[in-house]
Scaffold this active site. Sequence first.
Site, PDB file in Angstrom:
ATOM      1  N   GLY A  51       0.786  -1.225   0.000  1.00 44.56           N
ATOM      2  CA  GLY A  51       0.000   0.000   0.000  1.00 44.56           C
ATOM      3  C   GLY A  51       0.818   1.274   0.000  1.00 44.56           C
ATOM      4  CB  CYS A  52       4.303   2.136   0.553  1.00 41.25           C
ATOM      5  SG  CYS A  52       4.189   2.203   2.332  1.00 41.25           S
ATOM      6  CD  GLN A  53       3.229   7.996  -4.763  1.00 35.14           C
ATOM      7  OE1 GLN A  53       2.998   8.601  -3.720  1.00 35.14           O
ATOM      8  NE2 GLN A  53       3.266   8.591  -5.928  1.00 35.14           N
TER       9      GLN A  53
END
Length: 140
Positions: A51-53
Amino acid sequence: MSIEETETEIKEEFALFGDDWEGKYEHLIDLGKSLPLIADSYKTEDRLIKGCQSKVWLHTHLENGKVFFSADSDAIITKGMVALMVRVLSGHTPSEIVEAKLGFIDQIGLKEHLSPTRANGLVNMIKQMKLDALAYQLKA
């Protein structure tokens, strides 16, 4: 130093910049540069925070009843964010980490000055660190 004492220290550091968010971002970047790096052998797919860019790797281990984190990121702001979280949470018991409120994040205004994807990434970092601590707590 307790989690709360570290949070207070961070709030005081960020307060020095007043409303200067450029200065606060520079401080965050500097924190990222001082982050003890994760060993390359731990930069694996299973250690990536979902879920981290940006790519953020997190390694967690238990030593003498305390949880220690090491991390790295391929983006400088994100690296600073994970450095903040490692600074606050590393070296504490699993229950202290699981129960930590982490109110300093809102108090320094970090979430409101991040893009939605970075703010989501920060939430996912915290969630993963707490889940890792919880796993150690349940094993005990």
